[in-house]
Motif scaffolding. Structure first.
Motif, short mmCIF file in Angstrom:
data_model
loop_
_atom_site.label_atom_id
_atom_site.label_comp_id
_atom_site.label_asym_id
_atom_site.label_seq_id
_atom_site.Cartn_x
_atom_site.Cartn_y
_atom_site.Cartn_z
N ILE A 614 45.94 43.70 30.88
CA ILE A 614 47.28 43.94 31.42
C ILE A 614 48.05 45.00 30.63
CG2 ILE A 614 47.48 41.62 32.38
CD1 ILE A 614 49.06 40.82 29.90
N ILE A 615 47.38 45.67 29.68
CA ILE A 615 48.06 46.66 28.85
C ILE A 615 47.82 48.05 29.42
CG2 ILE A 615 48.29 47.62 26.54
CD1 ILE A 615 49.11 44.69 26.81
N GLY A 616 48.89 48.83 29.53
CA GLY A 616 48.78 50.22 29.96
C GLY A 616 48.18 50.35 31.34
N ARG A 617 47.26 51.27 31.48
CA ARG A 617 46.63 51.52 32.77
C ARG A 617 45.50 50.54 33.06
NH1 ARG A 617 47.76 56.23 35.30
NH2 ARG A 617 49.11 57.70 34.19
N GLY A 618 45.04 49.82 32.03
CA GLY A 618 43.92 48.92 32.23
C GLY A 618 42.61 49.69 32.15
N THR A 619 41.51 48.96 32.09
CA THR A 619 40.18 49.56 31.97
C THR A 619 39.28 49.01 33.05
OG1 THR A 619 40.45 49.74 29.58
CG2 THR A 619 38.22 49.94 30.45
N VAL A 620 38.69 49.89 33.84
CA VAL A 620 37.79 49.47 34.91
C VAL A 620 36.36 49.50 34.38
CG1 VAL A 620 36.92 49.95 37.22
CG2 VAL A 620 39.33 50.37 36.68
N PRO A 621 35.63 48.38 34.41
CA PRO A 621 34.24 48.36 33.92
C PRO A 621 33.35 49.30 34.73
CG PRO A 621 35.11 46.13 34.17
CD PRO A 621 36.10 47.05 34.83
N ASP A 622 32.29 49.76 34.09
CA ASP A 622 31.34 50.64 34.78
C ASP A 622 30.55 49.90 35.85
OD1 ASP A 622 32.03 52.85 33.26
OD2 ASP A 622 30.61 52.35 31.67
N HIS A 623 30.42 48.59 35.68
CA HIS A 623 29.56 47.83 36.60
C HIS A 623 30.18 46.47 36.87
CE1 HIS A 623 25.43 47.14 38.31
NE2 HIS A 623 25.84 45.88 38.22
N LEU A 624 30.33 46.13 38.16
CA LEU A 624 30.82 44.82 38.58
C LEU A 624 29.97 44.34 39.74
CD1 LEU A 624 33.62 46.81 38.19
CD2 LEU A 624 34.68 44.56 38.38
N GLU A 625 29.73 43.05 39.79
CA GLU A 625 29.02 42.47 40.93
C GLU A 625 29.79 41.26 41.44
OE1 GLU A 625 24.87 41.78 40.27
OE2 GLU A 625 24.57 43.70 39.22
N PHE A 626 29.79 41.13 42.77
CA PHE A 626 30.55 40.05 43.41
C PHE A 626 29.64 39.29 44.36
CE2 PHE A 626 33.39 43.58 42.47
CZ PHE A 626 34.43 42.97 41.80
N LEU A 627 29.78 37.96 44.37
CA LEU A 627 29.03 37.11 45.28
C LEU A 627 30.00 36.56 46.32
CD1 LEU A 627 26.15 36.12 45.71
CD2 LEU A 627 26.66 34.15 44.25
N ILE A 628 29.78 36.96 47.58
CA ILE A 628 30.67 36.59 48.69
C ILE A 628 29.92 35.65 49.61
CG2 ILE A 628 32.03 37.49 50.63
CD1 ILE A 628 32.18 40.15 49.05
N ASP A 629 30.53 34.51 49.94
CA ASP A 629 29.81 33.51 50.74
C ASP A 629 29.83 33.84 52.22
OD1 ASP A 629 32.26 32.72 51.77
OD2 ASP A 629 32.44 30.94 50.51
N ARG A 630 29.20 32.98 53.01
CA ARG A 630 29.04 33.24 54.44
C ARG A 630 30.35 33.16 55.22
NH1 ARG A 630 24.46 28.86 55.27
NH2 ARG A 630 25.80 27.94 53.69
N SER A 631 31.37 32.60 54.62
CA SER A 631 32.68 32.54 55.28
C SER A 631 33.56 33.72 54.92
CB SER A 631 33.40 31.24 54.92
OG SER A 631 32.70 30.12 55.43
N GLY A 632 33.12 34.55 53.95
CA GLY A 632 33.90 35.72 53.58
C GLY A 632 34.75 35.54 52.34
N TYR A 633 34.53 34.46 51.56
CA TYR A 633 35.31 34.21 50.35
C TYR A 633 34.54 34.70 49.12
CZ TYR A 633 38.39 31.22 53.10
OH TYR A 633 39.27 30.75 54.03
N LEU A 634 35.28 35.25 48.18
CA LEU A 634 34.71 35.69 46.92
C LEU A 634 34.52 34.46 46.03
CD1 LEU A 634 33.87 37.92 44.98
CD2 LEU A 634 36.27 38.29 44.44
N ARG A 635 33.25 34.16 45.68
CA ARG A 635 32.95 32.91 45.00
C ARG A 635 32.57 33.08 43.53
NH1 ARG A 635 31.75 28.87 48.44
NH2 ARG A 635 31.99 27.59 46.54
N ALA A 636 32.00 34.21 43.17
CA ALA A 636 31.60 34.42 41.78
C ALA A 636 31.60 35.91 41.48
CB ALA A 636 30.21 33.82 41.51
N ARG A 637 31.69 36.23 40.18
CA ARG A 637 31.77 37.64 39.77
C ARG A 637 31.08 37.79 38.41
NH1 ARG A 637 37.34 38.27 38.17
NH2 ARG A 637 36.49 37.03 36.48
N TRP A 638 30.33 38.88 38.29
CA TRP A 638 29.66 39.16 37.01
C TRP A 638 30.06 40.55 36.53
CZ3 TRP A 638 24.50 41.88 36.18
CH2 TRP A 638 24.18 41.88 34.80
N ILE A 639 30.59 40.60 35.31
CA ILE A 639 30.93 41.87 34.66
C ILE A 639 30.08 41.94 33.39
CG2 ILE A 639 32.78 43.30 33.73
CD1 ILE A 639 34.78 41.58 35.28
#
Length: 675
Positions: A614-639
């Motif tokens: 939450i400081i300054g502009r923030g830092t965006v990781p080079d790699h993110l992965e998201f697991l989205i279920d069959r209903s369209g909800y974001l259920r898990a995330r790996w950074i």
């Protein structure tokens, strides 16, 4: 005129069906007393059954005539059997109508059979059961079944109609019983009227409670939490009128059950007093039946009115609205609300005490009413906040990555100086302002107000603050894009509890949808995977993510066995050489158009509990992965840079996918737009 005829037919069919159901239940209750068979009035009631049973199929025929005329627009089409067959066989409404008509004919045949045999108690139970079938069949064409036929969707509406029939249909039978008592000098008939009315009143109370409870369930689904529509849409106004009538009917029932019925059984009553009480009951039952007929008419009109959740509220008529979310944490609100609710509860205690102490009718009404009004006067004001004509206006722009990316650009141009880069209200101009700006990132300010509120503020500014209006600087679509960006900012922060491990049967994070084009020119959208398979969304950098891409390539066959789709999204434009390196024998698609909006929007979901960023502009990781279920909800995330090994262990990833595949959670898809 055609619509009036169709409405009258629907009302006649429903009223006749309900009266038959309730009448049979009433006779079933009555037949417990064997002396009832010796009376003549049940025969009068049964004679009306034939006319009622004939009314149902005739009204259904009128309904199908009117429906075909409305669809085709030409009465000549009624002469063509092909039009009828096409409607009845090829449409869901037609197929349901066939079922209703068949059940109506079966009911008519059973009523004819009853007229030719000596009735016994089980006949009435069977007749009531058959009379319930057309009502249950009609539930499949109700608003409750519009979004899918299931037991959970159909059962509340079907039970609501059946319970309504038991109550409403018994009213003419009850009136006929008391009318016969008035016309007869037979003491047995008088005693039968009292005993039957008393017995019916015992089941009437729980039946009415069940009517109200099932009605609340049905209404909750139809309003879909948009309860403001109760006073701002045609559907809401009709339902409010229905509730008002129901309230009057409940007041009548309240007077009959504890006052007049016990008086009829009292041995201390004079003959004139007994006659007066009996006549009172007869009169008010007649009034109750007439009001119930109007209530059924309103229910018929409501069933053919666009549900509230599909009716936009473009112009909210009041300068205020109620909101627990926005007011509860303000000083003194909770205590004031609880005090007011205690006064409301006291009103009901006073009603019971007044009945116990035999208060007069006027006193028993006025004192509880004053307490109720006082309780609401204490409870409601602290829960009110200012509203605007646009408060309940629904965004015309979907919550997608294109809109969010455009909103981010507009935010940087017009808002960042005051609200800050990350929306924390700490921009370079914030210290010069006369009012403290809300934290749009970390606080629940976005959840406390509607998208329409934000649209009004962005368009016209905020009174008594430094917030100007931007209606002349930002087009309407851009203002909605800004709202989508602010919601994405807040939702991303609220989802910081996500980890590489899902929480079974718990879904709350609603990510933005998107459309994309892949390297082979094929097109798709995130919504395409709903009800089909989970999605592993991989936001990668090149060459930083090379090892991970190679790993996914190697184990892709194993992943496919788990019925999971994989979408690879580069965080920046790949050169021709880089794309060739990435795509070398790659078995899963790489997004080549739409990737910029996807990566920028999903980067807002990068924050974790350990790394709030939450400081300054923030830092965006080079790699993110998201697991989205069959209903369209974001259920898990790996950074990888935060969560260490995580899904680099393919077995750990497969375990999470297996958990998603085994879920039987029935969740509605996330809304297309923010709410």
């Amino acid at each position: 005129m055609l619509e009036v005829i169709a409405t009258f037919a629907r009302w006649s069919q429903l009223a006749a069906n309900l009266i038959l159901l309730g009448g049979c239940v009433f006779l079933f209750i009555l037949s417990a007393n064997k002396s009832a068979y010796a009376k003549k009035w049940p025969e009068k009631l049964e004679r009306s059954f034939i006319g009622l049973a004939i009314t149902i199929p005739i009204a259904l025929l009128v309904i199908v005539f009117a429906t075909i005329l409305q669809i085709t627009g030409d009465a000549v089409n009624l002469k063509h059997p092909g039009v009828w067959l096409n409607f009845l066989n090829e449409t869901r409404v037609g197929q349901i109508w066939i079922g209703r008509f068949i059940f109506a004919v079966i009911l008519l045949l059973f009523i004819i059979y009853l007229r030719k045999v000596t009735r016994v108690r089980w006949h009435y139970a069977a007749c009531a059961s058959i009379a319930a079938l057309p009502l249950i069949a009609s539930s499949f064409a109700s608003h409750s079944a519009a979004e899918g036929v299931s037991i959970s969707a159909i059962a509340p509406y079907a039970l609501h109609q059946v319970f309504a029939g038991i109550w409403f249909g018994a009213l003419p039978a009850l009136f006929l019983l008391f009318y016969s008592s008035e016309q007869s000098v037979d003491v047995g008939t008088h005693r039968l009227a009292i005993e039957t009315a008393q017995r019916f009143s015992i089941i009437a109370l729980p039946i009415m409670i069940l009517i109200i409870l099932t009605g609340l369930v049905v209404s909750d689904r139809i309003f879909a939490e948009q309860y403001a529509a109760l006073v701002a849409t045609e559907y809401g106004w009709l339902l409010s009128s229905k509730l008002l009538l129901l309230g009057i009917i409940l007041v009548i029932a309240w007077r009959v059950r504890p006052d007049w019925l016990p008086a009829l059984q009292s041995n201390e009553q004079t003959e004139d007093g007994l006659v007066e009480n009996r006549n009172n009951i007869s009169k008010w039952v007649r009034i109750e039946f007439i009001l119930a007929l109007v209530l059924i008419l309103l229910a018929t009109i409501i069933s053919n009115t666009t549900p509230a959740k599909y009716t936009p509220i473009d112009n909210w008529p009041f300068p205020f609205r109620f909101s627990i979310d926005a007011t509860w944490n303000q000083p003194g609100v909770a205590s004031q609300v609880w005090i007011g609710m205690a006064i409301v509860a006291l009103a009901f205690v006073v009603i019971g005490w007044g009945q116990f102490r035999n208060w007069s009718g006027r006193r028993l009404v006025i004192i509880p009413m004053l307490l109720l009004l006082s309780g609401f006067a204490v409870t409601l004001p602290p829960l009110t906040i200012k509203a605007h004509p646009e408060t309940y206006r629904q965004p015309p722009i979907p919550f997608d990555t294109t809109s969010i990316a455009n909103g981010a650009t507009l935010y940087a141009q017009h808002c960042v100086d005051c609200h800050g880069i990350q929306g924390k209200g700490n921009g370079i101009k914030s210290r010069t302002l006369s009012t403290k700006l809300p934290d749009l990132l970390m606080e629940l300010h976005v959840n406390d107000h509607t998208p329409g509120d934000f649209y009004h503020w962005i368009s016209f500014g905020m009174v008594d603050t430094d917030m100007p209006g931007y209606a002349d600087k930002i087009p309407e679509e851009g203002r909605w894009d800004l709202i989508n960006f602010v919601h994405a900012l807040s939702r991303g922060y609220q989802a910081r509890i996500l980890t590489p491990e899902i929480v079974p049967d718990k879904a709350f994070a609603k990510p933005p949808v998107f459309s994309y084009t892949t390297q082979d020119g094929s097109h798709g959208a995130l919504q395409d995977f709903r009800n089909r398979q989970p999605v592993l969304l991989v936001n990668f950098s090149w060459p930083q993510s090379k090892q991970r891409i190679e790993q996914l390539r190697h184990f892709y066959g194993k992943l496919r066995e788990q019925n999971i789709a994989l979408l690879a999204v580069p965080t920046k434009q790949l050169t021709t050489d880089e794309l060739a390196q990435v795509m070398d024998d790659l078995p899963f698609p790489v997004v080549t158009q739409g990737f910029e909006e996807i990566t920028a929007s999903y980067a807002l979901w990068r924050r974790t509990l350990s790394t709030p960023d939450i400081i300054g502009r923030g830092t965006v990781p080079d790699h993110l992965e998201f697991l989205i279920d069959r209903s369209g909800y974001l259920r898990a995330r790996w950074i990888p840079s935060i969560d260490q090994s995580g899904w680099s262990d393919i077995d750990a990833l497969i375990q999470q996918v297996n958990l998603l595949n085994r879920e039987r959670m029935a969740m509605p898809f996330p809304e297309d737009s923010v709410r």
